[in-house]
Structures are given as C-alpha cells and as structure tokens.
Design an enzyme around this catalytic site. Sequence first.
Site, PDB file in Angstrom:
ATOM      1  N   THR A 172       0.813  -1.401  -0.095  1.00  9.60           N
ATOM      2  CA  THR A 172       0.165   0.216  -0.002  1.00  9.60           C
ATOM      3  C   THR A 172       0.880   1.061  -0.087  1.00  9.60           C
ATOM      4  O   THR A 172       1.827   1.301   0.667  1.00  9.60           O
ATOM      5  CB  THR A 172      -0.854   0.077   1.101  1.00  9.60           C
ATOM      6  OG1 THR A 172      -1.737   1.270   1.498  1.00  9.60           O
ATOM      7  CG2 THR A 172      -0.063  -0.045   2.601  1.00  9.60           C
ATOM      8  N   HIS A 197       1.484 -10.454  14.951  1.00  7.66           N
ATOM      9  CA  HIS A 197       2.358 -11.100  15.859  1.00  7.66           C
ATOM     10  C   HIS A 197       2.144 -12.395  16.341  1.00  7.66           C
ATOM     11  O   HIS A 197       2.904 -12.974  17.102  1.00  7.66           O
ATOM     12  CB  HIS A 197       2.605  -9.952  17.235  1.00  7.66           C
ATOM     13  CG  HIS A 197       3.944  -9.792  17.666  1.00  7.66           C
ATOM     14  ND1 HIS A 197       4.834 -10.628  17.836  1.00  7.66           N
ATOM     15  CD2 HIS A 197       4.458  -8.641  18.330  1.00  7.66           C
ATOM     16  CE1 HIS A 197       6.081 -10.391  18.171  1.00  7.66           C
ATOM     17  NE2 HIS A 197       6.137  -9.236  18.484  1.00  7.66           N
TER      18      HIS A 197
END
Length: 522
Positions: free
Chosen positions: A438, A495
Amino acid sequence: MPTDVIMPQMGESIFEGTITRWLKKVGDTVAKDEPLFEISTDKVDAEIPAPVAGVLAEIKTPEGATVQINTVVAVISATCGEASDACGVSASAQPENVSPTLAAPQVASATEVVMPQMGESIFEGTITKWLKKAGDAVEKDEPLFEISTDKVDAEIPAPVAGILAEIKTPEGTTVQINTVVAVIHCAGIASASAPSENPTPVAALNLALQSAAPQVPLQPVAQVVLEPGQKLRSSPLVRRIARENNLDLRTVRGTGSNGRITKDDALKHLSQYGPGGSTPQAQLAPQPVAQVVPLTKMRTIIAQRMLESVRTSPHAYTVYKVDMTRIVRLRAKEKAGFEQRHGVKLTFMPFIAAAAVEALRKFPIINASMVGDAIEYHANVHLGIAVALDWGLIVPVVRSAEGRDFASLARTIADLADRARTKKLKPDEASGSTFTLTNSGVFGGEYGCPIINQPESAILAIGGLKKEAVVLTDAEGNDTIAIRSMQNYCLGFDHRTIDGGEAGKFMSEFKRVLDTWDRKIG
C-alpha cells in the site's frame, strides 16, 4: 416488449449489491451493452451494461439502495420501429382490427414543460415543490409542480399526458420564464389522415397521448402583494408566515437560490427562536453547518474489514529506510524505452513488487496466514496492490507474482490499477491476496502504519521518496556526505504468526534488493 434489468451476481459468494449511481435517467435511449448503472459489492465496484437497446422506461431501485441478486432494478422499453414487437405494434404483423391508417409507424414525442409567466411584470419563478417524480405517469392538466413568484404561489398543471421523463430544475431553484424545467415523453402514431370514429384500443391509447391544445391561463392559488420597500428575496408564503409570527425576515438566513428565504428557513428559525424571536447580530453572517452523510456501500465494507482486522490480529510494526538512488537513476534512463517496448509507463511500483516477492520467497512466513490454530504457508505469492479511489480503497491481486518477470509485473500492475479506477475489475481479481503493498507515501507522508488485509499476516506500506543528506561509509571506514534518494518502508505484521526477528530478516532482504538493484527490467 419491455425488458427487466436485474441486479447481477458478481461472484459465487456475492448475493447482493448496492446501486451507487445511475448513468442514464428515465426517458434516455440506451444501446445494448452501454453502461447503465454502477454497483458496489463486497468484492468490486463495477459498471453494469444494458441487456438490450431501447428506452429506459423505469428505475425501480434508487441510488444508494442495496438489493438481492436477480432483483428487477429497472425496465427498458423497446424503441419504436424495431423488428420485434415495439410500442405495442409488431413490425411484421399488424392486429387484424387495426385499420391501415392507424397502422402507420409509431413515433415517440417529447413535450417540454416551461416556467410559465404568471403576470405581465413577472419574469421569473421559483419551483418550491415537484408533485411528481421522474418516471411517474401524468395526466393532462394534472398538477405537476408548485411555483412561487413575487406575486403569487400556484400549482402548474401538466400540458400533456405521458411519462415525466426528466426534471431539469430541482426544488428551490429560481429560473426565468419560458425556461424548460421538465420533459414529458408521450407516444403517438404518425398518420396522414383523420382517425376512424371507432379506433382500436391501441390506436385510442396513442391518440389520447398526442400533444394537447395550448394551455389556458392559470388561476393563482393564493396572492400576497409585495410590501413597499421590501428587498428580501422570499415567496408570498414565507412573507405570510413572517407576518403571522411577527418575524423580521432580515434576521433569517436564506438557503435558497441567490439567498432566497425558503419556507423551511422560516420554520427552522421559528422552531429555534419562537415567534417574534431574532438571532444575535453576530449570527446574521453565514454559519458553518454540520453534515451527516451516510456511509457508501464500499465505505461500510471497508469499515467492517478494518475493525475486524484490528480485533483479529495483534499488530506490530517495523520501519526501514531504503536507498533508492540506483533505482531512481535507472528509471530515469530507461523509462522512455521501457514504455515503447511494453506499452506501460515505468513506475517505481514494479521495482518494489519484485523486491517484495524475492524477499517473500526467502521468508515464506511473511506470506503465510493463520488458519484456526495452524499456520498455512501459501504455495504462491498472490500480491495485493492497494489502489486509492475517489470513493474508497480496493486491492487488486497479481496472481502468482513469483512466476512473472519484471515487465509482466509492470504490465499487470498498471492494468489492474487502471481497471480498478474505471470499475472494470472482475470479483476474483480483487480477492485472494497473500501479501499486500500500500502506497501511503504517494501523498507525501514519511511512512504509514497500515492495517493488515485479512486473512494475510503482513502488509508493507511505502513511504514518500525524498532526497536527503546521507552519511556514506566506504570500505576503509571513511565517511562522506552525499545527496541520496531515500524512502521509508513500514511492515505491519500479525504478531501471532510473525516475530520481530522474522520481520527484520524479511525487511533486511527487501532493503538489500532495492539498495543494490542489479536486475534486468526488460
């Protein structure tokens, strides 16, 4: 025969769509396969073509409405004179009870509705209310709209019977007399002689829809004489409300054309301050007005997806600065020849995409997804390229990017971005990505902290490309200062799946490829 236009199914898992814009209005002629309306679904925005040629007779679903697939959203009527049945008369066979005179070719006519002159000294009028909407059937002399002038308020009748095909002047607009404010479509039969005394039902219907005689003088519904010295622009109705409520119109802010005070302006003022009330002098100047705008279908979907992603993935970020000087120089040298050879402009995106793909192949965990209590390592790199649109954001996908050379990447990225902006993407071209790029730096930002495109595990945000003074150290440890083209890249990662060390290794490899670019670009 009329043809129903339905909401199409844009993919196996898509069961509804939102009409975001009609590209034609009732009464317009449309060609087969000509774009008719735009829709937004969970996957794509798209233009929907007309299934047949003809005239858009009815719009059943307004802009902004969401409907199920296969719902009839409009009706197209066949144009007169076609080989198939059109306008109720077949070109190949006439009903037995239609005389030769009445079996002449049918023609469609349009009658313009004009702003009438309500008195010798009146040269303009304000349309305060439409009593019909586009697509409605109207009878001759049936009240069509209300107007307000300096002398009278009045209802204006339809001059002919037919379909209100177009409203050219919205409510609250003031126009000069004889201005065309609407169009009525009516159908007739071209005939060289007088009709028979007992016309058939088809002929009778068409004869009833022919143009009417000149309009008779209008009678005012109400009349209020303008008070001496009155300079404010308002209708007689507004001035009557003001008199009855001891309201000083000089304290009311007009929102109509040229500052004209409308009925709603007067009533809103009275609801706030009561009869005889006035605003403080400071409030006579135009005040900012808060707006509440409903979310579009695409904006609603984006909001849902972003909230879902934040709730699903514990986001972590790492930012790396990359020296793009070598690529900047290569692009400047090769861009003209590259465009000649491959038909697309040479941008920085294919360099970034190629580096990302190479790093993803070395560190496949960045290209993986969490599936329940397991990690799915994808066999291919399906590279999502986020494209900012005026109406939202969409992520087209470069399939199997690891198998493409540089020129193929450049062509595919350019093609997908172009078709995303023109609403030509297919549903499967905007889903199934395994890693997304992006470009937050396109607007000048240093870097962005992006939200992961679920069910991916990572997303890479591209920062702004800028020249900076950089300290360079040679092999002997000597430092020099040089002007270099630098760019920040921010990796957002889940994560649960990816640890900081793995994210760092991926970014280091990505940086190395760009810093030391030595690949052929074709």
